[in-house]
Design a protein around this motif. Structure first.
Motif, PDB file in Angstrom:
ATOM      1  N   ALA A  19       0.819  -1.197  -0.184  1.00  0.00           N
ATOM      2  CA  ALA A  19       0.209  -0.021  -0.054  1.00  0.00           C
ATOM      3  C   ALA A  19       0.974   1.205   0.116  1.00  0.00           C
ATOM      4  N   ALA A  35      -3.303   1.951  -1.482  1.00  0.00           N
ATOM      5  CA  ALA A  35      -4.394   0.800  -0.986  1.00  0.00           C
ATOM      6  C   ALA A  35      -4.066  -0.350  -1.706  1.00  0.00           C
ATOM      7  N   TYR A  49      -3.916   4.216  -5.946  1.00  0.00           N
ATOM      8  CA  TYR A  49      -3.600   5.340  -5.096  1.00  0.00           C
ATOM      9  C   TYR A  49      -4.444   6.576  -5.606  1.00  0.00           C
ATOM     10  N   SER A  80      -7.712   6.526  -3.312  1.00  0.00           N
ATOM     11  CA  SER A  80      -6.985   5.136  -3.414  1.00  0.00           C
ATOM     12  C   SER A  80      -7.849   3.934  -3.274  1.00  0.00           C
ATOM     13  N   GLU A  81      -8.602   4.087  -2.335  1.00  0.00           N
ATOM     14  CA  GLU A  81      -9.525   3.114  -1.976  1.00  0.00           C
ATOM     15  C   GLU A  81     -10.382   2.666  -3.130  1.00  0.00           C
ATOM     16  N   VAL A 100      -4.552   0.459   3.987  1.00  0.00           N
ATOM     17  CA  VAL A 100      -4.862   1.644   3.482  1.00  0.00           C
ATOM     18  C   VAL A 100      -4.018   2.263   4.443  1.00  0.00           C
ATOM     19  N   PRO A 104      -9.987   5.668   5.582  1.00  0.00           N
ATOM     20  CA  PRO A 104     -11.032   6.019   4.496  1.00  0.00           C
ATOM     21  C   PRO A 104     -11.947   7.069   4.834  1.00  0.00           C
ATOM     22  N   TYR A 122      -5.357   0.313   8.734  1.00  0.00           N
ATOM     23  CA  TYR A 122      -5.204   1.376   8.113  1.00  0.00           C
ATOM     24  C   TYR A 122      -4.040   2.019   8.982  1.00  0.00           C
TER      25      TYR A 122
END
Ligand SMILES: O=c1ccn([C@H]2C[C@H](O)[C@@H](COP(=O)(O)O)O2)c(=O)[nH]1
Ligand SMILES: [Zn+2]
Length: 161
Positions: A19, A35, A49, A80-81, A100, A104, A122
């Motif tokens: 990531a 991600a 990304y 990115s996600e 990630v 998010p 994350y």
């Protein structure tokens, strides 16, 4: 006694590392986000990304954070996600795990939930006090999506390219 090599990276280091590497492709001068989506049996399914959509030149569209909405990056960046979800060509992401580098936002949370991703790992949560991230957590909690912060190991990895 096994001759297995020691010192190899863990699954979490591997996927968060991918990531981070993916985020290095971002042209955003302020925040680069990467991600990596992984199957339940630890296969990498997709990566992404933050950046502008296809056809929207990195050199022509704005990277500014301020100014009129039309003239700053926020109307134009694909997160990115979402890129990682949209980049997946294999069918269903049901049950997948998302690594990630930044927690998010609310828009990504909707896409994550609807894609069937069940776990988020994350790293940074620098926008945790914003309405966007608070709304994101509210939706993820309601939908039963698990999330936890990546535990940094402090391992430094050097790659010569
Ligand atoms: O869920 C998220 C939230 C944000 N991003 C991207 C979008 C932007 O390119 C940057 C944030 O820029 P700031 O200058 O820090 O406001 O991060 C994302 O990919 N995913
Ligand atoms: Zn987002």
């Amino acid at each position: 006694m096994s001759d297995k090599r020691s010192g190899y990276i863990s699954w979490d280091e591997y996927f968060m590392g991918v990531a981070v590497l993916s985020g290095m492709r971002s042209k955003d001068p302020h925040t680069q986000v990467g991600a990596c989506i992984v199957s339940e049996d630890n296969k990498i399914l997709s990566m992404g990304y933050n950046g502008f959509p296809k056809g929207c030149s990195d050199d022509e569209f704005p990277w500014a954070r301020e100014g009129e909405p039309y003239d700053n990056k926020y109307f134009y960046t694909t997160h990115s996600e979402l890129n990682a979800i949209l980049n997946y060509r294999g069918g269903s992401l049901e049950g997948a795990k998302l690594y990630v580098t930044l927690f998010p936002c609310n828009e990504c949370a909707k896409a994550i939930i609807q894609a069937g991703i069940r776990t988020i790992v994350y790293d940074d949560d620098k926008y945790e006090m914003t309405p966007s991230v608070m709304a994101s957590k509210r939706m993820l909690d309601a939908a039963g999506v698990r999330y936890y912060r990546y535990k940094r190991t402090g391992r430094e990895i050097q790659i010569t390219l």
